[in-house]
Motif scaffolding. Structure first.
Motif, mmCIF file in Angstrom:
data_model
loop_
_atom_site.group_PDB
_atom_site.id
_atom_site.type_symbol
_atom_site.label_atom_id
_atom_site.label_comp_id
_atom_site.label_asym_id
_atom_site.label_seq_id
_atom_site.Cartn_x
_atom_site.Cartn_y
_atom_site.Cartn_z
ATOM 1 N N LYS A 102 0.832 -1.201 0.000
ATOM 2 C CA LYS A 102 0.000 0.000 0.000
ATOM 3 C C LYS A 102 0.868 1.253 0.000
ATOM 4 O O LYS A 102 1.880 1.328 0.679
ATOM 5 C CB LYS A 102 -0.934 0.003 1.212
ATOM 6 C CG LYS A 102 -1.966 -1.116 1.176
ATOM 7 C CD LYS A 102 -2.911 -1.060 2.348
ATOM 8 C CE LYS A 102 -3.954 -2.159 2.254
ATOM 9 N NZ LYS A 102 -4.912 -2.126 3.387
ATOM 10 N N THR A 163 -10.195 -3.628 -0.723
ATOM 11 C CA THR A 163 -8.769 -3.552 -1.063
ATOM 12 C C THR A 163 -8.151 -4.831 -0.523
ATOM 13 O O THR A 163 -8.065 -5.016 0.686
ATOM 14 C CB THR A 163 -8.085 -2.325 -0.423
ATOM 15 O OG1 THR A 163 -8.165 -2.425 1.000
ATOM 16 C CG2 THR A 163 -8.734 -1.028 -0.874
ATOM 17 N N ASN A 171 -3.183 -8.021 -6.273
ATOM 18 C CA ASN A 171 -3.611 -6.836 -5.526
ATOM 19 C C ASN A 171 -4.757 -6.181 -6.286
ATOM 20 O O ASN A 171 -4.614 -5.853 -7.463
ATOM 21 C CB ASN A 171 -2.452 -5.846 -5.397
ATOM 22 C CG ASN A 171 -1.202 -6.500 -4.849
ATOM 23 O OD1 ASN A 171 -1.250 -7.287 -3.910
ATOM 24 N ND2 ASN A 171 -0.062 -6.183 -5.455
ATOM 25 N N ARG A 190 0.637 -1.779 -6.491
ATOM 26 C CA ARG A 190 0.462 -1.046 -5.242
ATOM 27 C C ARG A 190 -0.961 -0.529 -5.151
ATOM 28 O O ARG A 190 -1.575 -0.195 -6.167
ATOM 29 C CB ARG A 190 1.441 0.133 -5.184
ATOM 30 C CG ARG A 190 1.560 0.785 -3.817
ATOM 31 C CD ARG A 190 2.523 1.954 -3.873
ATOM 32 N NE ARG A 190 1.916 3.132 -4.480
ATOM 33 C CZ ARG A 190 2.597 4.208 -4.874
ATOM 34 N NH1 ARG A 190 3.921 4.235 -4.765
ATOM 35 N NH2 ARG A 190 1.977 5.252 -5.395
ATOM 36 N N ASP A 192 -3.351 2.402 -3.448
ATOM 37 C CA ASP A 192 -3.214 3.738 -2.863
ATOM 38 C C ASP A 192 -4.490 4.256 -2.205
ATOM 39 O O ASP A 192 -4.576 5.456 -1.896
ATOM 40 C CB ASP A 192 -2.777 4.740 -3.942
ATOM 41 C CG ASP A 192 -1.359 4.480 -4.427
ATOM 42 O OD1 ASP A 192 -0.591 3.823 -3.695
ATOM 43 O OD2 ASP A 192 -1.023 4.923 -5.537
ATOM 44 N N ARG A 194 -7.995 3.155 0.587
ATOM 45 C CA ARG A 194 -8.395 2.309 1.705
ATOM 46 C C ARG A 194 -9.886 2.025 1.640
ATOM 47 O O ARG A 194 -10.664 2.830 1.096
ATOM 48 C CB ARG A 194 -8.067 2.997 3.040
ATOM 49 C CG ARG A 194 -6.614 3.414 3.195
ATOM 50 C CD ARG A 194 -5.671 2.228 3.260
ATOM 51 N NE ARG A 194 -4.289 2.644 3.478
ATOM 52 C CZ ARG A 194 -3.402 2.837 2.507
ATOM 53 N NH1 ARG A 194 -3.772 2.686 1.227
ATOM 54 N NH2 ARG A 194 -2.172 3.201 2.780
ATOM 55 N N GLY A 206 -4.139 3.315 -7.446
ATOM 56 C CA GLY A 206 -3.032 2.377 -7.348
ATOM 57 C C GLY A 206 -2.153 2.454 -8.577
ATOM 58 O O GLY A 206 -2.332 3.331 -9.437
#
Length: 248
Positions: A102, A163, A171, A190, A192, A194, A206
């Motif tokens: 994250k 997430t 992911n 990744r 980004d 929440r 992300g």
């Protein structure tokens, strides 16, 4: 009771039980889910037509109840099925303890579009319903081929509902939009945002990557009626209804 009469009686009970069972209970799971997806989309199209025609409020409310009833049946069926399979979307939607990579939470862009494509600088690779050895049946979304680290953006305003990571989608982020549909962004390098965060169209959620079951970096973009696998609809026509032009 004589043995042959007992057998006949048992056979009759089984026949009655099968006859009395709901039709969709005897229908194979995948076919039942596909039928409910189709029913929902037909109900949604009818509702849209009534609204465009400025129909009586009572007719619109009745059509909306019908659409929601189909969605709820599909939602409950898929949730139970995916939980049994251990799908992290159904079991661990907030990604706690999953070790998902994250980044820092993002904010809405200064110039907010109403709807947009999920990434830029792409070319379209595997499309919706494509066949291949990498999928159990058919491809459930649209792949945008981009290099690792390319920003991935919310296609429209909504709330982050999932997430998580740890399955073939790697992911991933799921966003619920105001029209009730969910968009999924998978194989990220990744995340980004929440769970519970509200996002705007074009907001970075992300970075693209190659996590999960992939042969190379890309963004898997999917549109679903529910958060769960098995409720996908064709994503490019859905984006087109939002006046988003995707070219490949």
């Amino acid at each position: 009771m004589r043995p042959h009469r007992l057998g006949a009686a048992i056979g009759a009970v089984v026949l009655v039980a099968l006859t009395a069972a709901p039709a969709d209970a005897r229908e194979p799971f995948r076919e039942r889910a596909a039928r409910l997806v189709q029913e929902h989309e037909q109900a949604r199209a009818q509702l849209d037509a009534l609204r465009r025609a400025d129909a009586a409020p009572r007719r619109i409310r009745t059509a909306e109840r019908r659409r929601k009833a189909v969605r709820d049946r599909l939602w409950n069926m898929l949730r139970a099925h995916e939980r049994a399979l251990g799908d992290p979307v159904a079991v661990n939607p907030s990604g706690k303890g999953a070790g998902c990579p994250k980044g820092r939470p993002t904010s809405a862009p200064r110039s907010v579009a109403r709807w947009t494509a999920p990434t830029r600088g792409y070319w379209l690779s595997a499309g919706y319903a494509a066949q291949g050895s990498r999928w159990k049946s058919r491809h459930t979304g649209q792949d945008f081929a981009v290099g690792t680290g390319t920003p991935v953006r919310a296609v429209g305003p909504g709330e982050v509902r999932v997430t998580t990571c740890g399955d073939g989608f790697g992911n991933q982020v799921l966003i619920r939009h105001r029209d009730g549909y969910f968009t999924q962004y998978a194989h990220l390098s990744r995340i980004d945002v929440r769970k519970g965060q509200r996002v705007a169209a074009g907001q970075r959620i992300g970075l693209s990557g190659a996590s999960g079951n992939v042969t190379g970096p890309h963004l898997h973009f999917e549109v679903r009626i529910t958060p769960y696998l098995g409720s996908a609809v064709p994503p490019l026509p859905w984006l087109k209804r939002k006046s988003v032009r995707v070219v490949g």
